[in-house]
Design an enzyme around this catalytic site. Structure first.
Site, PDB file in Angstrom:
ATOM      1  N   GLU A 261       0.868  -1.298   0.070  1.00  0.00           N
ATOM      2  CA  GLU A 261      -0.027  -0.035   0.022  1.00  0.00           C
ATOM      3  C   GLU A 261       0.907   1.321  -0.022  1.00  0.00           C
ATOM      4  OE1 GLU A 261      -2.743   2.880  -0.178  1.00  0.00           O
ATOM      5  OE2 GLU A 261      -3.419   0.707  -0.262  1.00  0.00           O
ATOM      6  N   THR A 305      -5.952   2.765  -5.532  1.00  0.00           N
ATOM      7  CA  THR A 305      -5.669   1.466  -5.131  1.00  0.00           C
ATOM      8  C   THR A 305      -6.615   0.454  -6.031  1.00  0.00           C
ATOM      9  OG1 THR A 305      -5.054   1.536  -2.752  1.00  0.00           O
ATOM     10  CG2 THR A 305      -6.025  -0.606  -3.467  1.00  0.00           C
ATOM     11  N   HIS A 421      -0.844   3.472   4.812  1.00  0.00           N
ATOM     12  CA  HIS A 421      -1.781   4.270   4.127  1.00  0.00           C
ATOM     13  C   HIS A 421      -1.717   5.449   4.696  1.00  0.00           C
ATOM     14  CE1 HIS A 421      -5.662   5.024   2.458  1.00  0.00           C
ATOM     15  NE2 HIS A 421      -5.869   4.280   1.806  1.00  0.00           N
ATOM     16  N   ASP A 480       1.228  -0.002  -5.241  1.00  0.00           N
ATOM     17  CA  ASP A 480       0.057   0.339  -6.026  1.00  0.00           C
ATOM     18  C   ASP A 480      -0.052   1.500  -6.401  1.00  0.00           C
ATOM     19  OD1 ASP A 480      -0.512   1.271  -3.304  1.00  0.00           O
ATOM     20  OD2 ASP A 480      -2.381   0.851  -3.089  1.00  0.00           O
ATOM     21  N   HIS A 481       0.369   2.631  -5.587  1.00  0.00           N
ATOM     22  CA  HIS A 481       0.293   3.900  -6.188  1.00  0.00           C
ATOM     23  C   HIS A 481       1.340   5.060  -5.245  1.00  0.00           C
ATOM     24  CE1 HIS A 481      -2.236   4.816  -2.681  1.00  0.00           C
ATOM     25  NE2 HIS A 481      -2.935   3.610  -3.083  1.00  0.00           N
TER      26      HIS A 481
END
Length: 686
Positions: A261, A305, A421, A480-481
């Protein structure tokens, strides 16, 4: 001077005067927000001029509605319109601060699916000064209540109100004409909302986004089988053949997908105060049996996500606005990795320590063919076990072992971590790493949660080694990003040890890790340029599936003859030679800005056309649900009714599958449990 003040007061005490004052105050706060809260990158006289005046034409049109009404009603309408407009401005300021993008109707529509814990995030994002956008309304109300400004009861002539409306429409078209001359194809070629706001304004962006949303909903009903022809032609010309040195090397192996994440590539081998942030991941990254890609980019947009999962599982891009999983996860037909592998003898499962409805996963995963979805209902939950958006990674990964050990092998298992996150919260007992000292409260704890994720990963790897799963599995890790948005430029510059950063630096900052590990795999650092869209074909080739039939827009990262142009969702691109971002062209190797020659312009245009075509065709597949018309050889369309993610149903299904196959870990090790082999130092479990 005195007469000028009197004339001004006399004018403001007319209905039209109050209208002009309201427009001026609205323009002022909007323009200040453009400068202070958004990064729109206006360059040159024309762009600066359009940025300065673009709030006015739409404001004249919308506020001008009040001029058609009499007395106090006209004044109240202006204030109500101003209030609604201010809410829209406020919401975009808050959203942009963290996501570097503007709100869309897709995001608003999908907010119900992603609202879990959002209150905590909003509390971190909202600044007290944001509420100043409502100050002009309060001031105007006070001036009216204390009769500093008096209500003009004289009717405003309808023809004059109509003239204001016509003037606003003329100005809107003139504004668009100037904008389109400066940025050709503004509304047809660009995928970047920043351009639309910079050239046309927030209200025009909202109108265009509304049109896009309507067009998207209409596209599916009007789609027809022949629409697939352009897609198939594109794929025929752009699909790359597998590298036979790697093809089938993982045939029959289990596949673990570790979804890291908000994890960015710069963290690899990164140190703070001389200490490695991610020692376990670094060891994995540099292992001789790990293929590590150091020019791998996330390609997400507003879906974050969910966009990453969309690309990973389907080799289809997320949407330019909103989330494809939220809007189209339930109704569309897909040819996703879980379904492809399940139809070739694999068990398929997703693990996620949060509510199943987040990003509409409980419905989307059925459309993708996941046989099992182990969500928060499957895990023990206590207040101390969760932080931010769900279970802490150490607890989540340890508790996942009880289900991993029961999966019939070979299996495809995706585990989505959560602790790293935003807003990067971690309780004191789990903080074992120093925060950075950039002075940015959002950025500084990022390395602490990343370090915690790394510790959790290290514990998980130990479990895989102890149980023997490591020997019989392909382990895939990907970020993911981005974790730190472009709105934290000063902090990013400090993290990268640079005095200043530009658009090129920010483009390179979008790199995320991608690693494939397997015992005996010929590994090393691979410098090919690629992105999340390329994961599915890469994994399928390693597993021994050529799969030239299903629709995939990506290309095998290991192919010797692949196109290395990486498309960003906003239409920008990066390649080994050129980086095109924010209207500027950079030399990718040096980072220096280029004034392209005629030949270079042709080369870059070819790349840009490829990106535009790729994104547009992928959007047509998703928006039109075109895969419902296409039945590839060797693939059966998924029936969502085959799946039930309720705890009792899933456990019964696992039991029946293992009685039939006897291929799960417990059967292979002739034991009743392997959880005792999973060691964690999570203080909550002591």
């Amino acid at each position: 001077m005195s007469s000028n003040i009197k004339n001004t007061r006399r004018f403001i005490n007319t209905k039209f005067g109050f209208f002009v004052l309201t427009i001026l105050l609205f323009w002022l706060k909007t323009y200040i927000s453009y400068r202070m809260d958004f990064t729109l990158g206006a360059k040159g006289g024309i762009q600066e001029f359009l940025l300065a005046i673009n709030p006015i034409p739409a404001a004249l049109l919308i506020f001008g509605i009040a001029l058609y009404f009499r007395g106090k009603l006209a004044y109240w309408l202006m204030l109500i319109i101003n209030f609604i407009e201010s809410i829209w401005l406020f919401a975009n300021i808050v959203y942009y601060r963290e996501f570097s993008d503007f709100l869309s109707f897709g995001v608003i529509k999908g907010s119900g699916n992603v609202q879990n814990n959002l209150g905590k995030s909003l509390a971190e994002i909202i600044h007290p000064l944001d509420f100043i956008v409502f100050a002009d309304i309060i001031i105007l109300i006070i001036l009216l209540l204390f009769k500093v400004i008096k209500v003009d009861h004289c009717p405003f002539k309808k023809k004059n109100a109509f003239a204001v409306t016509i003037l606003s429409i003329v100005l809107i078209f003139a504004e668009f004409g100037i904008a389109n001359a400066n940025r050709s194809g503004l509304l047809t070629r660009t995928f970047d909302n920043n351009y639309i706001v910079k050239y046309l304004g927030l209200n025009e962006y909202a109108a265009f986004n509304g049109y896009q949303t309507y067009k998207e909903s209409k596209t599916r009903s009007e789609a027809k089988p022949s629409d697939m022809n352009d897609v198939l032609k594109y794929l025929k010309n752009n699909r790359s053949s597998p590298n036979m040195e790697y093809f089938g090397k993982a045939k029959g192996k289990n596949v673990f997908i570790l979804h890291l994440e908000s994890f960015q590539q710069f963290l690899m081998n990164y140190k703070v105060d001389g200490k490695e942030v991610t020692p376990n991941l670094n060891k994995f990254y540099n292992n001789k049996s790990t293929l590590s890609f150091d020019n791998f980019y996330h390609q997400v947009s507003q879906g974050k996500t969910s966009d990453a999962e969309m690309m990973l599982e389907n080799s289809l891009f997320g949407l330019p606005q909103g989330s494809a999983m939220v809007s189209y996860g339930s109704q569309n037909t897909y040819q996703a990795a879980p379904a492809i592998l399940a139809q070739n003898g694999y068990s398929t499962a997703a693990f996620h320590g949060d509510v199943p409805s987040f990003w509409n996963r409980d419905n989307t995963y059925k459309s993708w063919g996941y046989q099992y979805f182990f969500d928060s209902d499957y895990y023990t939950e206590k207040p101390s076990y969760s932080v931010g958006y769900g279970l802490k990674d150490k607890i989540f990964l340890k508790d996942s072992a009880k289900y991993i050990q029961q999966l019939p092998q070979p299996f495809y298992a995706k585990l989505i971590t959560l602790t790293n996150h935003y807003p990067y919260e971690l309780d004191k007992q789990n903080q074992s790493f120093p925060a950075t000292k950039t002075g940015d409260d959002t950025v500084d704890p990022y390395v602490q949660t990343a370090h915690y994720l790394d510790q959790a990963f290290g514990e998980f790897v130990n479990y895989l080694n102890k149980t023997g799963l490591m020997k019989n599995s392909m382990i895939v890790l990907y970020g993911d990003h981005y974790g730190i948005s472009n709105n934290h430029r000063p902090a990013i510059a400090q993290l990268l040890h640079k005095k200043n950063i530009n658009s090129y630096d920010l483009a390179q900052f979008q790199k995320v890790p991608f690693m494939i590990h397997m015992n005996g795999l010929k590994g090393g650092i691979n410098h090919t340029y690629g992105g999340e869209i390329d994961v599915l074909p890469t994994l399928l080739h390693l597993l021994g599936y050529k799969d030239n039939n299903t629709i995939q827009f990506g290309n095998d990262l290991l192919s010797k003859h692949r196109n290395q142009v990486v498309a960003f969702r906003n239409g920008d691109l990066v390649s080994p030679k050129y980086t095109v971002v924010g209207g500027n062209i950079y030399n990718t190797k040096t980072g220096s800005i280029i004034n392209p020659s005629t030949n270079q312009k042709k080369e870059i245009k070819s790349m840009q056309d490829h990106v535009t075509n790729e994104l547009s065709l992928s959007d047509r597949v998703v928006l039109g649900d075109l895969l419902r018309f296409y039945k590839p050889k060797g693939f059966n369309t998924v029936d969502k009714k085959d799946f039930n993610y309720k705890y009792s149903a899933a456990m019964k299904q696992l039991k029946e599958a293992n009685q039939k196959k006897h291929s799960d870990l417990l059967n292979k090790l002739h034991t009743n449990d392997t959880e005792n082999l999973y060691k964690t130092d999570a203080p909550e479990l002591k």
